[in-house]
Scaffold this active site. Structure first.
Site, mmCIF file in Angstrom:
data_model
loop_
_atom_site.group_PDB
_atom_site.id
_atom_site.type_symbol
_atom_site.label_atom_id
_atom_site.label_comp_id
_atom_site.label_asym_id
_atom_site.label_seq_id
_atom_site.Cartn_x
_atom_site.Cartn_y
_atom_site.Cartn_z
ATOM 1 N N MET A 28 -8.491 -0.390 0.667
ATOM 2 C CA MET A 28 -7.712 -0.299 -0.567
ATOM 3 C C MET A 28 -8.050 -1.490 -1.463
ATOM 4 S SD MET A 28 -4.147 1.529 0.346
ATOM 5 C CE MET A 28 -3.307 0.090 0.940
ATOM 6 N N LEU A 31 -10.576 -7.153 -0.902
ATOM 7 C CA LEU A 31 -11.344 -7.366 0.328
ATOM 8 C C LEU A 31 -11.284 -8.814 0.800
ATOM 9 C CD1 LEU A 31 -14.569 -5.198 -0.130
ATOM 10 C CD2 LEU A 31 -12.257 -4.522 0.511
ATOM 11 N N HIS A 35 -12.450 -7.231 6.135
ATOM 12 C CA HIS A 35 -13.260 -6.126 5.600
ATOM 13 C C HIS A 35 -14.751 -6.452 5.709
ATOM 14 C CE1 HIS A 35 -9.445 -5.638 3.140
ATOM 15 N NE2 HIS A 35 -9.548 -4.471 3.740
ATOM 16 N N GLY A 154 -10.163 -1.263 11.094
ATOM 17 C CA GLY A 154 -9.683 -2.448 11.803
ATOM 18 C C GLY A 154 -8.569 -2.097 12.776
ATOM 19 N N SER A 192 -4.877 -10.065 6.140
ATOM 20 C CA SER A 192 -4.305 -8.894 5.488
ATOM 21 C C SER A 192 -4.297 -9.145 3.989
ATOM 22 C CB SER A 192 -2.859 -8.686 5.966
ATOM 23 O OG SER A 192 -2.167 -7.840 5.066
ATOM 24 N N SER A 193 -4.521 -8.079 3.219
ATOM 25 C CA SER A 193 -4.486 -8.223 1.761
ATOM 26 C C SER A 193 -3.098 -8.654 1.301
ATOM 27 C CB SER A 193 -4.860 -6.903 1.097
ATOM 28 O OG SER A 193 -6.134 -6.496 1.554
#
Ligand code: PAF
Length: 287
Positions: A28, A31, A35, A154, A192-193
């Site tokens: 999403m 990155l 990622h 992931g 995590s984003s």
């Protein structure tokens, strides 16, 4: 080399070509090193002659009302750079219309969607109704459009990975699903984003989630799953700012814990930000 940016199915099909191995990394956007690790692994799998596709799409149907869809970071230039450096050939960043046509994404009752079944109703599914339906639906669409030989995800989103494996098996997608271990910060926090939403104070204690599941795994190995869960929850209970949603120990398929291999999973909220994490564990008999 800079990865090629494409935004329509036709452009994607033309750039993807035929006759070479294809690996896809679905994201999403926003990155990070997690990622990049998936993209590098994808390149290893297909080799220099293969094609690595990164999809970059903030999927509205997997966010519930009141969740963070609007504030979810959109960083396409940065994503293109990270993808290029990590070795991707293509970044597919479609619009919402490209993915959903004229269907209203806040009113999907008339649309065809992928139902997750029972596995989608527990843990994240219980806390985020509709989330896995939206997630599986977009993953199915992206599998059709990218037609990969390998799809990498992931392990941080462990239940998501389990559901994607179940969907691929059930709907007979001709693709190998590859799970890749979670990448962590030095203090253990899973990348995590959403980490970018943490205040400095929240960030300082966020790694307690990783410590809690580590403690739970260690105790479960000797004293069984219930003692493990209690020990993990005790770590988090020491921090008033951490609101635990669940900390549970299951078997690797997310069923009831029995002696043997298992998984510790946690979800918790720090202020407005909800974080998840998990670890493999070995479950000993209850003492
Ligand atoms: O894990 C994610 O980022 C998303 O859930 C995915 C798999 C890209 C589907 O939107």
């Amino acid at each position: 080399m800079t990865a090629q940016l494409v935004s329509t199915a036709a452009e994607l099909a033309a750039a993807r070509g035929a006759g070479r191995a294809v690996a896809v990394v679905m994201t999403m956007g926003a990155l990070h090193e997690g990622h990049a690790t998936l993209i590098r692994r994808a390149r290893e799998i297909v080799g220099r002659a293969g094609c690595v596709i990164v999809t970059d799409f903030v999927n509205p149907t997997q966010f519930g009302a009141g969740e963070d869809f609007d504030r979810y970071p959109r960083t396409l230039d940065h994503d293109l750079q990270v993808s290029s450096i990590a070795g991707a050939d293509l970044v597919y960043a479609p619009s919402v219309e490209e993915m959903y046509g004229t269907v209203r994404v806040d009113d999907l009752d008339g649309d065809v969607m992928v139902e997750p079944g029972r596995l989608g109703t527990i843990l994240e599914g219980a806390s985020r109704p509709g989330h896995f339906r939206g997630m599986l639906t977009i993953v199915a669409k992206l599998l059709h459009l990218t037609a990969p030989d390998h799809a990498l995800f992931g392990e941080k989103d462990y239940q998501q990975l389990a559901l994607i494996r179940a969907m691929v098996a059930s709907l007979r997608f001709p693709v190998e699903v590859v799970g890749v271990p979670t990448v962590r910060e030095d203090d253990g926090l899973a990348l995590s984003s959403r980490n970018r939403f943490l205040t400095r104070e929240q960030r300082a204690i966020a790694a307690e989630l990783a410590r809690a599941i580590q403690v739970a795994a260690e105790v479960a190995a000797y004293d069984g799953p219930l003692a493990g869960e209690r020990a993990g929850r005790a770590v988090l209970a020491a921090h008033a700012q951490i609101q635990v949603d669940y900390l549970v120990i299951t078997d690797p398929q997310l069923g009831p814990a029995v002696p043997g291999p298992g998984r510790v999973l946690v979800a918790a909220r720090l202020g407005e930000t909800r974080l998840i994490d998990n670890l493999p564990c070995s479950i000993g008999p209850a003492s």
